[in-house]
Design a protein around this motif. Sequence first.
Motif, short mmCIF file in Angstrom:
data_model
loop_
_atom_site.label_atom_id
_atom_site.label_comp_id
_atom_site.label_asym_id
_atom_site.label_seq_id
_atom_site.Cartn_x
_atom_site.Cartn_y
_atom_site.Cartn_z
N ASP A 207 0.66 5.16 2.02
CA ASP A 207 -0.07 5.76 3.15
C ASP A 207 -0.94 6.91 2.62
O ASP A 207 -0.67 7.48 1.57
N HIS B 177 0.84 -1.21 0.00
CA HIS B 177 0.00 0.00 0.00
C HIS B 177 0.87 1.25 0.00
O HIS B 177 2.08 1.18 0.20
N HIS C 53 4.83 0.24 -0.03
CA HIS C 53 5.58 -0.57 0.92
C HIS C 53 4.68 -1.68 1.48
O HIS C 53 3.47 -1.66 1.24
#
Length: 321
Positions: A208, A206, A262
């Motif tokens: 952030d 994903h 990440h």
Amino acid sequence: MSGYIPVVDFSAYSLDNKRKNVNDADLEALTDELMQAFTTVGFVYLKNTGIPTSEVNNVFDVYDKFCFQPEAVKEKYSRPVDRTAERHGWMALEREMLSLVGRDTPAPGDLKECFNIHPPLTEGQTWPEEIPEFEPVMMDFYHKCHVIAMRLLELIARGLGVEDVDGFLGKFKYVGKGRNGTNLRTLRYPPVPDVIKKDQVRCGEHTDFGCLTLLFQDNHGLEVVNADGEYVPASPIPGTVVVNIADTLQRWSADKLKSTRHRVVMPESPEERQRVRRSIAYFFHCDSDVELNCLDGSDKYEPLLAREYLNQQVGATYLSG
Ligand SMILES: O=C(O)CCC(=O)C(=O)O
Ligand SMILES: [Fe+2]
């Protein structure tokens, strides 16, 4: 440690340094270093922030205490399943699946147990009364992260050439006060069970959502996509905090700053699989009613309220259950 993510020394602007004692030339050098990393890799390891390692460990320990409570106790602090609810409360193992927004094949939930702290608490939300130190320890840590994040933001604004830096910082005035999505999340990844579901991970791939994330970690597993689209390890470096740019700031900066994908993978070796991984993420958001107009004055993206952008991003993420 791959060496792909640069280590940046934050001494010049650490918590131990009062603003009036800071040397401008040092800050300029620091800004250049940060901008070099945030416009390419999107991640840095920050050392000498002034947040003592003992405090990080204390947060890990207090959260462990919570995780060891009986399930019935933890349930009392469970975050409502409703997607539109404030992001405060506990989430059981496999309750959330972080994966790229827009992904349409359902995947199993992440093997992690987390607690989101999103002050000020609103109606129906409470601190775990079984652990009296939970609130003071978490809130103290939250405030320290807040100061570091504001300092980083100031340097980033300078690096981007924002003319009214104070005006820009003023778009973060409700952090911890409401109408702002900033939250502190403690995470615990238990030993990997003998049998896991197909494609199950500790934390799915994903980016952030907010502006900046500070991440403290005690064990291996975090990986970050490099310029060739390959995952490289971002293993813990003692005494550092990982900082990354998140989606809102990428969009706001008209993509000058990079929000990088990440994930947290399962360890390979049987011994490593028995090891718990703990992390603490401080997700730093601008105020919800800020209108995101490209900071470079371009029209690369339509103006959009931060709240609306966040809702779009969150939409595909949370497993109900
Ligand atoms: O636990 C970690 O190290 C990463 C967690 C993470 O990336 C997130 O919650 O956004
Ligand atoms: Fe993340």
